[in-house]
Design an enzyme around this catalytic site. Structure first.
Site, PDB file in Angstrom:
ATOM      1  N   GLY A  28       0.802  -1.217   0.000  1.00 45.58           N
ATOM      2  CA  GLY A  28       0.000   0.000   0.000  1.00 45.58           C
ATOM      3  C   GLY A  28       0.833   1.265   0.000  1.00 45.58           C
ATOM      4  O   GLY A  28       0.409   2.292   0.541  1.00 45.58           O
ATOM      5  N   SER A  64       4.531  -5.764  -2.878  1.00 46.71           N
ATOM      6  CA  SER A  64       4.731  -4.341  -3.134  1.00 46.71           C
ATOM      7  C   SER A  64       5.503  -3.695  -1.983  1.00 46.71           C
ATOM      8  O   SER A  64       6.583  -4.142  -1.646  1.00 46.71           O
ATOM      9  CB  SER A  64       3.379  -3.659  -3.384  1.00 46.71           C
TER      10      SER A  64
END
Length: 554
Positions: free
Chosen positions: A151, A229
């Protein structure tokens, strides 16, 4: 290790030796196990717990209370650390449900973040959710997979879409811990100048787990980190934290944007000064700092996020708030700008086939003429990197079936290479060249992650955009296609093997060859064979053009 059969034999011998009456067990083997598990001394150690009994567990922190997850595992939410605003966190000394909840079915509130209703988050957010397979016993010695969500370090939580760890835990016969950590300015921008609070949060989470998992049938010496990520970026930071090395044995990095190196102290200081000016409190005015509303902090964080690249180009535009190479907690950049330290841990490093597609096709919803390619590159890379890129045949125009050229296709390939794929290959070469082992792969089958459907390109058959690997790994794809179901089964088998042995190869699947310092056989996950090398050679990315971490940190 004792088995049920050996316990039967020992019990029988003891009965004869001490003249206890023995009744022959004339029952089928499966029923014999059920009868044996009714013996208290046996059931507490070797037998899977019933659902009711499994909802409480004695731990070194006190009694853990949990609930049955709809997908079959036992679920234990817990607060693992405490902290005050912008202070280092400390591991808890007692077992408590998150956020003062009294119902073990309640899931933790997220950490403060933008564009989320304030009722859904809390500063008291250092929590995790443990998913425990019903099959585990106290002597299972099972591995633990610790999932760190992504995120861009400003959004996300342990309860994000697709992150229910129940099916993954059952398929891998492991404990799955999905962890939260402080985000954004609260995790990285303490006005005192103290950096990497969020990284320390995760060190504390690992310390908590090392003590807690034996009570659930887990091994304290079989802990694997996994994340996607910025979650994978955080794992890369933990790999550079010497004090964390003994807390985990291996790691899985999915779609880590490795082009982003850790922030330098100089860049961090520039950003810190801007943020402190935005909140209008001095670093020593604790009363002012504690009185700030979360809205004020998040607004200042948004201003910093949007201004960071102008303040210092090394911060970048996409993930400017991130771990800092502070020299005390994080001691190595783990990139090609400094000598690479000796390594021993095995890694899995994966990307997806169209990592940059969401960013490119959402920024440019309409086709781009070929003439747009060079100026867009220049705005991103500057000279001389742009001239090297546009003159290379590796990023030549790609005509469509009707002969038209859409520069978005080139930009997508370019972005995927420099931010994820090729920089990941460079990292793998460095890792194995200094003693570690790395298996590199690329997902060519995925499941559209919530939000990606906003970009029609990401919903096309055969396209796997950033985050589209998450539900495949967790087994949370709704109504999976045969291809998705097959890949989920395969990847969970491979992860199960990796958690146990550090090797993802299992019978019945294609051989996944480890990387070497000169060869990266990147296995196509959901396809056959290995990914083409393309531009992912040291003489182009990482040398001729250079990644951002090299360009800005020379």
């Amino acid at each position: 290790m004792f088995t049920l059969a050996s316990v039967v034999a020992i019990f029988y011998l003891f009965s004869v030796a001490f003249a206890f009456p023995v009744i022959p067990l004339k029952v089928p083997p499966g029923d014999a196990n059920k009868i044996l598990c009714q013996l208290p001394i046996v059931s507490r150690i070797l037998c899977p717990l019933s659902a009711r009994a499994a909802l409480t567990r004695p731990t070194v922190f006190g009694t853990a209370t949990g609930a049955e997850d709809p997908s079959g595992a036992f679920r234990f939410p817990v607060k693992y650390a405490s902290s005050t605003r912008w202070a280092p966190s400390t591991v808890v000394t007692s077992w408590n449900l998150p956020n003062g909840f009294t119902n073990a079915s309640s899931l933790p509130l997220a950490c403060p973040q933008p564009d989320v209703d304030s009722s859904a988050y809390s500063e008291d957010c250092l929590s995790m959710v443990l998913y425990v397979p019903p099959s585990l016993t106290l002597v299972s010695n099972a591995p633990t997979l610790v999932w760190i969500h992504g995120g861009s370090f400003i959004i996300g939580s342990a309860t994000g879409p697709g992150l229910d760890g129940s099916k993954l835990a059952i398929a891998t016969n492991s404990i799955v811990a999905v962890v939260q950590y402080r985000l954004g300015a609260l995790g990285f921008m303490a006005p005192s100048g103290k950096t990497n609070l969020a990284v320390q949060d995760l060190v504390n989470a690992l310390q908590f787990l090392k003590k807690a998992v034996p009570a659930f049938g887990g091994s304290a010496s079989k802990i694997t980190l996994a994340g996607q990520s910025s979650g994978a970026n955080m794992i890369r930071a933990l790999l550079a934290v010497p004090s964390a090395s003994s807390l985990f044995t291996s790691a899985i990095l999915q779609s880590d944007p490795m082009n982003f190196g850790f922030l330098s102290p100089t860049t961090q200081s520039v950003m810190q000064n801007f943020f402190t000016g935005e909140i209008n409190c001095s670093a020593t005015d604790s009363a002012c700092l504690n009185a700030l509303s979360l809205d004020t902090i998040l607004d200042a964080q948004s201003d910093l996020f949007g201004s960071a690249a102008d303040l210092d180009p090394a911060a970048g535009k996409n993930q400017p708030i991130r771990p800092v190479l502070d020299g005390s907690l994080i001691t190595s950049p783990l990139d090609s700008t400094r000598p690479f330290p000796t390594q021993t841990k095995p890694l899995l490093i994966t990307t997806v086939s169209e990592e940059a597609a969401f960013a490119i096709y959402s920024s440019f919803p309409d086709p781009l003429p070929e003439e747009a390619f060079e100026p867009i590159c220049d705005a991103t890379f500057g000279e001389p990197r742009t001239s090297q890129i546009v003159s290379s045949p590796l990023y030549s125009p790609i005509p469509s079936v009707n002969g038209d050229v859409d520069a978005r296709s080139q930009l997508q390939t370019l972005g995927t290479d420099y931010l994820w794929k090729c920089s990941g290959w460079t990292f793998a070469r460095n890792w194995v060249g200094h003693g570690g082992k790395a298996y590199v792969g690329q997902f060519v089958v995925g499941s559209t992650y919530p939000g990606n459907e906003a970009v029609p390109f990401c919903t096309q058959p055969g396209i796997v955009c950033h985050q589209d690997d998450i539900k495949i790994v967790f087994g949370t794809v709704e109504n999976p296609t045969p291809e998705q179901a097959a890949l989920t089964t395969e990847i969970q088998k491979r992860y199960k093997a990796f958690l146990t042995s550090g090797n993802p190869n299992v019978p019945g699947t294609a051989t996944w060859s480890p990387a070497t310092s000169s060869n990266i056989p990147s296995l196509l996950l959901g396809g056959s064979g290995v990914a083409p090398v393309g531009a992912c050679v040291p003489s182009f990315w990482g040398s001729g053009v250079q990644y951002d971490y090299q360009f800005f940190n020379e």
